[in-house]
Each structure stands twice: as C-alpha cells, then as structure tokens.
Design a protein around this motif. Structure first.
Motif, PDB file in Angstrom:
ATOM      1  N   ASP A   1      -9.579   0.063   8.725  1.00  0.00           N
ATOM      2  CA  ASP A   1     -10.320  -1.173   8.644  1.00  0.00           C
ATOM      3  C   ASP A   1      -9.518  -2.161   7.817  1.00  0.00           C
ATOM      4  O   ASP A   1      -9.240  -1.921   6.657  1.00  0.00           O
ATOM      5  CB  ASP A   1     -11.674  -0.900   8.008  1.00  0.00           C
ATOM      6  N   GLN A   2      -9.144  -3.255   8.428  1.00  0.00           N
ATOM      7  CA  GLN A   2      -8.310  -4.234   7.753  1.00  0.00           C
ATOM      8  C   GLN A   2      -9.025  -4.848   6.565  1.00  0.00           C
ATOM      9  O   GLN A   2      -8.397  -5.271   5.605  1.00  0.00           O
ATOM     10  CB  GLN A   2      -7.891  -5.329   8.724  1.00  0.00           C
ATOM     11  N   GLU A   3     -10.357  -4.904   6.608  1.00  0.00           N
ATOM     12  CA  GLU A   3     -11.097  -5.486   5.494  1.00  0.00           C
ATOM     13  C   GLU A   3     -11.068  -4.569   4.279  1.00  0.00           C
ATOM     14  O   GLU A   3     -11.460  -4.967   3.191  1.00  0.00           O
ATOM     15  CB  GLU A   3     -12.535  -5.793   5.909  1.00  0.00           C
ATOM     16  N   ALA A   4     -10.602  -3.347   4.441  1.00  0.00           N
ATOM     17  CA  ALA A   4     -10.534  -2.422   3.319  1.00  0.00           C
ATOM     18  C   ALA A   4      -9.347  -2.720   2.409  1.00  0.00           C
ATOM     19  O   ALA A   4      -9.137  -2.063   1.409  1.00  0.00           O
ATOM     20  CB  ALA A   4     -10.459  -0.985   3.818  1.00  0.00           C
ATOM     21  N   LEU A   5      -8.558  -3.739   2.783  1.00  0.00           N
ATOM     22  CA  LEU A   5      -7.424  -4.140   1.948  1.00  0.00           C
ATOM     23  C   LEU A   5      -7.930  -4.492   0.556  1.00  0.00           C
ATOM     24  O   LEU A   5      -8.839  -5.281   0.382  1.00  0.00           O
ATOM     25  CB  LEU A   5      -6.723  -5.346   2.561  1.00  0.00           C
ATOM     26  N   VAL A   6      -7.363  -3.873  -0.412  1.00  0.00           N
ATOM     27  CA  VAL A   6      -7.751  -4.132  -1.788  1.00  0.00           C
ATOM     28  C   VAL A   6      -6.697  -5.039  -2.401  1.00  0.00           C
ATOM     29  O   VAL A   6      -5.533  -4.680  -2.483  1.00  0.00           O
ATOM     30  CB  VAL A   6      -7.841  -2.814  -2.587  1.00  0.00           C
ATOM     31  N   VAL A   7      -7.088  -6.225  -2.783  1.00  0.00           N
ATOM     32  CA  VAL A   7      -6.162  -7.154  -3.402  1.00  0.00           C
ATOM     33  C   VAL A   7      -6.455  -7.178  -4.890  1.00  0.00           C
ATOM     34  O   VAL A   7      -7.528  -7.557  -5.323  1.00  0.00           O
ATOM     35  CB  VAL A   7      -6.296  -8.575  -2.802  1.00  0.00           C
ATOM     36  N   VAL A   8      -5.502  -6.718  -5.649  1.00  0.00           N
ATOM     37  CA  VAL A   8      -5.646  -6.663  -7.094  1.00  0.00           C
ATOM     38  C   VAL A   8      -4.848  -7.818  -7.676  1.00  0.00           C
ATOM     39  O   VAL A   8      -3.633  -7.831  -7.617  1.00  0.00           O
ATOM     40  CB  VAL A   8      -5.124  -5.317  -7.641  1.00  0.00           C
ATOM     41  N   LEU A   9      -5.537  -8.795  -8.223  1.00  0.00           N
ATOM     42  CA  LEU A   9      -4.838  -9.981  -8.707  1.00  0.00           C
ATOM     43  C   LEU A   9      -4.234  -9.779 -10.082  1.00  0.00           C
ATOM     44  O   LEU A   9      -3.221 -10.360 -10.404  1.00  0.00           O
ATOM     45  CB  LEU A   9      -5.781 -11.182  -8.714  1.00  0.00           C
ATOM     46  N   GLY A  10      -4.853  -8.961 -10.914  1.00  0.00           N
ATOM     47  CA  GLY A  10      -4.293  -8.691 -12.233  1.00  0.00           C
ATOM     48  C   GLY A  10      -3.909  -9.940 -12.978  1.00  0.00           C
ATOM     49  O   GLY A  10      -4.664 -10.904 -13.045  1.00  0.00           O
ATOM     50  N   GLU A  11      -2.711  -9.960 -13.516  1.00  0.00           N
ATOM     51  CA  GLU A  11      -2.217 -11.077 -14.316  1.00  0.00           C
ATOM     52  C   GLU A  11      -1.961 -12.332 -13.486  1.00  0.00           C
ATOM     53  O   GLU A  11      -1.757 -13.402 -14.033  1.00  0.00           O
ATOM     54  CB  GLU A  11      -0.934 -10.662 -15.037  1.00  0.00           C
ATOM     55  N   ALA A  12      -1.961 -12.224 -12.177  1.00  0.00           N
ATOM     56  CA  ALA A  12      -1.654 -13.369 -11.327  1.00  0.00           C
ATOM     57  C   ALA A  12      -2.831 -14.341 -11.190  1.00  0.00           C
ATOM     58  O   ALA A  12      -2.696 -15.378 -10.562  1.00  0.00           O
ATOM     59  CB  ALA A  12      -1.229 -12.893  -9.943  1.00  0.00           C
ATOM     60  N   GLU A  13      -3.961 -14.051 -11.785  1.00  0.00           N
ATOM     61  CA  GLU A  13      -5.137 -14.903 -11.634  1.00  0.00           C
ATOM     62  C   GLU A  13      -4.874 -16.343 -12.062  1.00  0.00           C
ATOM     63  O   GLU A  13      -5.251 -17.281 -11.374  1.00  0.00           O
ATOM     64  CB  GLU A  13      -6.316 -14.323 -12.415  1.00  0.00           C
ATOM     65  N   ARG A  14      -4.206 -16.527 -13.175  1.00  0.00           N
ATOM     66  CA  ARG A  14      -3.903 -17.900 -13.618  1.00  0.00           C
ATOM     67  C   ARG A  14      -2.995 -18.604 -12.628  1.00  0.00           C
ATOM     68  O   ARG A  14      -3.184 -19.777 -12.318  1.00  0.00           O
ATOM     69  CB  ARG A  14      -3.259 -17.884 -14.995  1.00  0.00           C
ATOM     70  N   GLY A  65      -4.726  -0.851   1.864  1.00  0.00           N
ATOM     71  CA  GLY A  65      -3.507  -1.207   1.145  1.00  0.00           C
ATOM     72  C   GLY A  65      -3.845  -1.882  -0.169  1.00  0.00           C
ATOM     73  O   GLY A  65      -4.808  -2.637  -0.260  1.00  0.00           O
ATOM     74  N   THR A  66      -3.053  -1.603  -1.185  1.00  0.00           N
ATOM     75  CA  THR A  66      -3.241  -2.206  -2.498  1.00  0.00           C
ATOM     76  C   THR A  66      -2.022  -3.054  -2.816  1.00  0.00           C
ATOM     77  O   THR A  66      -0.897  -2.583  -2.724  1.00  0.00           O
ATOM     78  CB  THR A  66      -3.411  -1.116  -3.581  1.00  0.00           C
ATOM     79  N   ILE A  67      -2.287  -4.315  -3.168  1.00  0.00           N
ATOM     80  CA  ILE A  67      -1.201  -5.215  -3.537  1.00  0.00           C
ATOM     81  C   ILE A  67      -1.619  -5.987  -4.778  1.00  0.00           C
ATOM     82  O   ILE A  67      -2.763  -6.406  -4.908  1.00  0.00           O
ATOM     83  CB  ILE A  67      -0.836  -6.167  -2.367  1.00  0.00           C
ATOM     84  N   ASP A  68      -0.699  -6.129  -5.703  1.00  0.00           N
ATOM     85  CA  ASP A  68      -0.929  -6.878  -6.940  1.00  0.00           C
ATOM     86  C   ASP A  68      -0.034  -8.111  -6.879  1.00  0.00           C
ATOM     87  O   ASP A  68       1.190  -8.000  -6.894  1.00  0.00           O
ATOM     88  CB  ASP A  68      -0.579  -5.992  -8.137  1.00  0.00           C
ATOM     89  N   LEU A  69      -0.637  -9.281  -6.779  1.00  0.00           N
ATOM     90  CA  LEU A  69       0.139 -10.511  -6.614  1.00  0.00           C
ATOM     91  C   LEU A  69       0.945 -10.888  -7.855  1.00  0.00           C
ATOM     92  O   LEU A  69       1.763 -11.812  -7.799  1.00  0.00           O
ATOM     93  CB  LEU A  69      -0.776 -11.659  -6.203  1.00  0.00           C
ATOM     94  N   GLU A  77       6.975  -8.285 -14.325  1.00  0.00           N
ATOM     95  CA  GLU A  77       8.204  -7.775 -13.699  1.00  0.00           C
ATOM     96  C   GLU A  77       8.142  -6.279 -13.404  1.00  0.00           C
ATOM     97  O   GLU A  77       9.012  -5.756 -12.708  1.00  0.00           O
ATOM     98  CB  GLU A  77       9.418  -8.110 -14.568  1.00  0.00           C
ATOM     99  N   THR A  78       7.136  -5.578 -13.924  1.00  0.00           N
ATOM    100  CA  THR A  78       7.010  -4.148 -13.641  1.00  0.00           C
ATOM    101  C   THR A  78       6.270  -3.893 -12.333  1.00  0.00           C
ATOM    102  O   THR A  78       6.189  -2.754 -11.885  1.00  0.00           O
ATOM    103  CB  THR A  78       6.279  -3.420 -14.780  1.00  0.00           C
ATOM    104  N   VAL A  79       5.723  -4.957 -11.722  1.00  0.00           N
ATOM    105  CA  VAL A  79       4.952  -4.815 -10.488  1.00  0.00           C
ATOM    106  C   VAL A  79       5.811  -5.265  -9.318  1.00  0.00           C
ATOM    107  O   VAL A  79       6.376  -6.357  -9.346  1.00  0.00           O
ATOM    108  CB  VAL A  79       3.660  -5.672 -10.551  1.00  0.00           C
ATOM    109  N   ARG A  80       5.905  -4.432  -8.305  1.00  0.00           N
ATOM    110  CA  ARG A  80       6.675  -4.812  -7.122  1.00  0.00           C
ATOM    111  C   ARG A  80       5.934  -5.909  -6.370  1.00  0.00           C
ATOM    112  O   ARG A  80       4.709  -5.988  -6.409  1.00  0.00           O
ATOM    113  CB  ARG A  80       6.950  -3.614  -6.231  1.00  0.00           C
ATOM    114  N   PRO A  81       6.650  -6.777  -5.641  1.00  0.00           N
ATOM    115  CA  PRO A  81       5.995  -7.884  -4.960  1.00  0.00           C
ATOM    116  C   PRO A  81       5.239  -7.478  -3.690  1.00  0.00           C
ATOM    117  O   PRO A  81       4.441  -8.244  -3.186  1.00  0.00           O
ATOM    118  CB  PRO A  81       7.143  -8.837  -4.625  1.00  0.00           C
ATOM    119  N   GLY A  82       5.481  -6.311  -3.199  1.00  0.00           N
ATOM    120  CA  GLY A  82       4.799  -5.861  -1.973  1.00  0.00           C
ATOM    121  C   GLY A  82       3.665  -4.900  -2.279  1.00  0.00           C
ATOM    122  O   GLY A  82       3.188  -4.803  -3.412  1.00  0.00           O
ATOM    123  N   PHE A  83       3.238  -4.194  -1.256  1.00  0.00           N
ATOM    124  CA  PHE A  83       2.168  -3.215  -1.422  1.00  0.00           C
ATOM    125  C   PHE A  83       2.583  -2.131  -2.409  1.00  0.00           C
ATOM    126  O   PHE A  83       3.708  -1.648  -2.373  1.00  0.00           O
ATOM    127  CB  PHE A  83       1.823  -2.555  -0.085  1.00  0.00           C
TER     128      PHE A  83
END
Length: 135
Positions: A1-14, A65-69, A77-83
């Motif tokens: 299910d594509q809607e199950a994509l979990v987008v974790v914004l973390g520090e990227a919220e600002r 899929g989990t991605i942290d923007l 810099e410890t977070v990869r830009p992709g999934f």
C-alpha cells in the motif's frame, strides 16, 4: 500500500516550513519509487509464473518505506538522503503448491529489474550542461 509510506521529518521540519512547496514534492515523490517497485514486482510475478508454468490467480503487493528528509535538506549529515528502508510484502493466490510459489518468489527476486537496481545498485553517470546566460 503506497499510503503506508512513513515520512519521518525529524530535524527537517524547520526546513520544510521555509520550503513548503519543495517539501510537498519530496513527500509525494518518494512514493514514485515505491510504485515502480510495486508495478515491477507484480509484472515479474506474472511473467515468471508463465515461464515456470504456474497458474497465478492474484498478486498483491504491500510496500512500506521510511525516509527522513533531514538527509535531503542537509540538517543531519548522519541521515542518508534516500529511504532508510523499504519493506516489500507479497501475497499470491492460485492452485499451485506453496513450494511452487516459493520457487516463483526466488525467480522474481533474481529477475525483477527495479528490485535489482534497489538492492544491488546501478552505476549512474551524471553530466551537467550549463546553458549560456541570456543576453
């Protein structure tokens, strides 16, 4: 299910607040990669079922899929830009035995192009052409 994509914004919220249109695109576009994997998986199951002489009534795919923007925005810099990870769940139905469908699973794992690119990587050559400034 594509809607199950979990987008974790973390520090990227600002950063998201400052670049709202870009953030909206980035939240939506990673799903295209998941959609490509889902489509390729279903097609590969159908093709390889035929090649193996197996009847296949249905193929259902669930992706998560989990991605942290923060990786994309460079805020961590410890977070990869992709999934950070993708979970692929497949359900099949048909009259063949479980052993036959396990054999099909192996054939698809060995031949699905999108899965191959994601799990083994593919060399990408990038070129940039800079157009002259308009006069």
């Amino acid at each position: 299910d594509q809607e199950a994509l979990v987008v974790v914004l973390g520090e990227a919220e600002r950063e998201r607040e400052r670049a709202q249109p870009l953030a909206q695109v980035l939240e939506r576009d990673p799903r295209h990669l998941l959609a490509a994997l889902a489509s390729c998986t279903v097609i590969s199951y159908q093709v390889w079922a035929g090649k193996l002489g197996l009847e296949l009534d249905t193929v259902d795919v669930d992706l998560d899929g989990t991605i942290d923007l923060a990786g994309f925005f460079g805020t961590d810099e410890t977070v990869r830009p992709g999934f950070q990870g993708i979970e692929l769940g497949i359900r099949v139905a048909g009259p063949a035995s479980e052993a036959d469908y396990r054999r099909l699973e192996q054939a698809v794992a060995e031949h699905c192009p999108v899965l191959d690119n994601l799990t083994l990587g593919v060399p990408v050559t990038t070129s940039l052409e800079v157009a002259p400034a308009a006069a």
